[in-house]
Write a protein that holds these residues in place. Structure first.
Motif, PDB file in Angstrom:
ATOM      1  N   LYS A 163       0.822  -1.206   0.000  1.00 17.52           N
ATOM      2  CA  LYS A 163       0.000   0.000   0.000  1.00 17.52           C
ATOM      3  C   LYS A 163       0.859   1.259   0.000  1.00 17.52           C
ATOM      4  O   LYS A 163       0.515   2.250  -0.645  1.00 17.52           O
ATOM      5  CB  LYS A 163      -0.914  -0.004   1.220  1.00 17.52           C
ATOM      6  CG  LYS A 163      -2.062  -1.002   1.126  1.00 17.52           C
ATOM      7  CD  LYS A 163      -2.961  -0.907   2.359  1.00 17.52           C
ATOM      8  CE  LYS A 163      -4.128  -1.873   2.270  1.00 17.52           C
ATOM      9  NZ  LYS A 163      -4.994  -1.788   3.474  1.00 17.52           N
ATOM     10  N   LEU A 222       2.185   1.868  -3.549  1.00 13.10           N
ATOM     11  CA  LEU A 222       1.222   2.153  -4.610  1.00 13.10           C
ATOM     12  C   LEU A 222       1.199   3.617  -5.041  1.00 13.10           C
ATOM     13  O   LEU A 222       1.230   3.901  -6.251  1.00 13.10           O
ATOM     14  CB  LEU A 222      -0.169   1.696  -4.167  1.00 13.10           C
ATOM     15  CG  LEU A 222      -1.268   1.810  -5.217  1.00 13.10           C
ATOM     16  CD1 LEU A 222      -0.925   0.983  -6.444  1.00 13.10           C
ATOM     17  CD2 LEU A 222      -2.612   1.373  -4.641  1.00 13.10           C
ATOM     18  N   PRO A 223       1.148   4.593  -4.117  1.00 14.84           N
ATOM     19  CA  PRO A 223       1.123   5.999  -4.561  1.00 14.84           C
ATOM     20  C   PRO A 223       2.350   6.413  -5.384  1.00 14.84           C
ATOM     21  O   PRO A 223       2.173   7.066  -6.439  1.00 14.84           O
ATOM     22  CB  PRO A 223       1.033   6.781  -3.237  1.00 14.84           C
ATOM     23  CG  PRO A 223       0.402   5.833  -2.283  1.00 14.84           C
ATOM     24  CD  PRO A 223       0.928   4.493  -2.655  1.00 14.84           C
ATOM     25  N   LEU A 270       4.256   4.527  -7.288  1.00 15.83           N
ATOM     26  CA  LEU A 270       4.173   3.865  -8.593  1.00 15.83           C
ATOM     27  C   LEU A 270       3.095   4.506  -9.464  1.00 15.83           C
ATOM     28  O   LEU A 270       3.284   4.677 -10.675  1.00 15.83           O
ATOM     29  CB  LEU A 270       3.871   2.381  -8.396  1.00 15.83           C
ATOM     30  CG  LEU A 270       5.009   1.537  -7.805  1.00 15.83           C
ATOM     31  CD1 LEU A 270       4.536   0.108  -7.566  1.00 15.83           C
ATOM     32  CD2 LEU A 270       6.230   1.554  -8.716  1.00 15.83           C
ATOM     33  N   LEU A 271       1.994   4.871  -8.839  1.00 12.33           N
ATOM     34  CA  LEU A 271       0.919   5.537  -9.577  1.00 12.33           C
ATOM     35  C   LEU A 271       1.382   6.881 -10.105  1.00 12.33           C
ATOM     36  O   LEU A 271       1.101   7.250 -11.262  1.00 12.33           O
ATOM     37  CB  LEU A 271      -0.299   5.709  -8.674  1.00 12.33           C
ATOM     38  CG  LEU A 271      -1.543   6.337  -9.318  1.00 12.33           C
ATOM     39  CD1 LEU A 271      -2.041   5.494 -10.474  1.00 12.33           C
ATOM     40  CD2 LEU A 271      -2.646   6.524  -8.278  1.00 12.33           C
ATOM     41  N   PHE A 272       2.110   7.624  -9.273  1.00  9.53           N
ATOM     42  CA  PHE A 272       2.637   8.913  -9.713  1.00  9.53           C
ATOM     43  C   PHE A 272       3.612   8.730 -10.874  1.00  9.53           C
ATOM     44  O   PHE A 272       3.626   9.527 -11.822  1.00  9.53           O
ATOM     45  CB  PHE A 272       3.333   9.617  -8.551  1.00  9.53           C
ATOM     46  CG  PHE A 272       3.973  10.925  -8.916  1.00  9.53           C
ATOM     47  CD1 PHE A 272       3.220  12.088  -9.006  1.00  9.53           C
ATOM     48  CD2 PHE A 272       5.329  11.004  -9.194  1.00  9.53           C
ATOM     49  CE1 PHE A 272       3.808  13.293  -9.354  1.00  9.53           C
ATOM     50  CE2 PHE A 272       5.929  12.193  -9.542  1.00  9.53           C
ATOM     51  CZ  PHE A 272       5.163  13.349  -9.623  1.00  9.53           C
ATOM     52  N   LEU A 301       3.621   6.342 -13.163  1.00 11.59           N
ATOM     53  CA  LEU A 301       2.859   6.046 -14.378  1.00 11.59           C
ATOM     54  C   LEU A 301       2.208   7.308 -14.950  1.00 11.59           C
ATOM     55  O   LEU A 301       2.197   7.514 -16.170  1.00 11.59           O
ATOM     56  CB  LEU A 301       1.801   4.988 -14.074  1.00 11.59           C
ATOM     57  CG  LEU A 301       2.319   3.584 -13.730  1.00 11.59           C
ATOM     58  CD1 LEU A 301       1.164   2.665 -13.347  1.00 11.59           C
ATOM     59  CD2 LEU A 301       3.115   3.008 -14.899  1.00 11.59           C
ATOM     60  N   ILE A 302       1.676   8.149 -14.071  1.00 15.50           N
ATOM     61  CA  ILE A 302       1.072   9.407 -14.522  1.00 15.50           C
ATOM     62  C   ILE A 302       2.130  10.308 -15.156  1.00 15.50           C
ATOM     63  O   ILE A 302       1.894  10.938 -16.195  1.00 15.50           O
ATOM     64  CB  ILE A 302       0.372  10.115 -13.352  1.00 15.50           C
ATOM     65  CG1 ILE A 302      -0.832   9.300 -12.874  1.00 15.50           C
ATOM     66  CG2 ILE A 302      -0.083  11.519 -13.752  1.00 15.50           C
ATOM     67  CD1 ILE A 302      -1.492   9.855 -11.626  1.00 15.50           C
TER      68      ILE A 302
END
Length: 256
Positions: free
Chosen positions: A6, A9-10, A12-14, A16-17
């Motif tokens: 968890k 996740l933030p 990795l998400l950033f 990808l964005i």
């Protein structure tokens, strides 16, 4: 394990964005590859030149770690003397500030003149740029131990060494770690800057030299790839210091 995933996740998400926006900017803005290559082009360079880049990364990381470790040893030693001898601190601390304010780019040619091109000069440059945060943080930490505890140690006849080892060093650990974390990031910067000037020696090239040559050849894909690798190295070194602080030093404090 679930909490670790968890927390990851933030970021990795950033990431990808960020990559998606990077690709979108190139497509919409019509930016040429000589100014900003696509993410795929950078990944392709990382794959095609993996052997050369990994070798260069190893040289850079070794220089950074060596200079970083030397700055910790020397910085902590100097900080202990500064904290224990007020006359020495008053006399020499301004020169430590002077060393920090001198631009490393300005003194790099002087170091190269004395030591020549190669890894030794890069390590010295890394050492110089990493030293000041360790000295200042450790000195401040050693001087800020609680006065009531110092009086208690004095009451029980503790020696200077006992007060240093049992009181001042444990209380200074948070600031020492803070200085080491700052120095760890600067160590990578110092190694890269050192390699701009002195990083070529008998076919042994670090990331800084790759950046320098790639910029001259307008190979922005190679330049960005080298930047990404050096950034990853900074994260690894910073994370290693943080992990060390949470394990070994924490146990030492409890034992002490």
């Amino acid at each position: 394990m679930l909490s670790y995933l968890k927390s990851m996740l933030p970021p990795l998400l950033f990431l990808l964005i960020f990559i998606a926006l990077w690709e979108l900017l190139i497509r919409i803005g019509g930016i040429g590859p000589y100014l900003l290559p696509t993410p795929w082009a950078v990944f392709q360079v990382l794959f095609d030149r993996s052997e050369d880049l990994s070798s260069a990364a190893g040289i850079t990381f070794l220089s950074a770690v060596t200079g970083f470790l030397a700055s910790i040893f020397v910085g902590l030693t100097v900080a202990v003397f500064f904290a224990e001898f007020r006359w020495l601190r008053i006399s020499c601390y301004p020169y430590a500030i002077f060393l920090h304010t001198v631009p490393i780019v300005a003194i790099s040619p002087l170091i190269i003149t004395w030591l020549g091109y190669g890894v030794i000069s890069v390590i010295v440059i890394t050492f110089i740029i990493s030293l000041f945060p360790v000295i200042t943080s450790a000195t401040n930490g050693l001087l800020e131990s609680r006065e009531d505890l110092q009086e208690l140690f004095q009451l029980y006849g503790a020696s200077r060494w006992q007060k240093l080892w049992k009181l001042k060093l444990p209380s200074a650990i948070p600031q020492i770690i803070s200085g080491m974390q700052t120095a760890s990031g600067l160590a990578i910067v110092g190694a890269i800057v050192g390699e701009f000037f002195a990083g070529h020696e008998a076919g042994r090239y670090g990331l800084g030299y790759y950046m320098f040559t790639a910029q001259g050849q307008f190979r922005i894909d190679i330049l960005i790839a080298a930047i990404l690798i050096s950034t990853l190295q900074g994260i690894i070194l910073f994370g290693s210091v943080t992990l060390f602080a949470k394990t070994a030093l924490k146990r030492w404090m409890i034992a002490g």
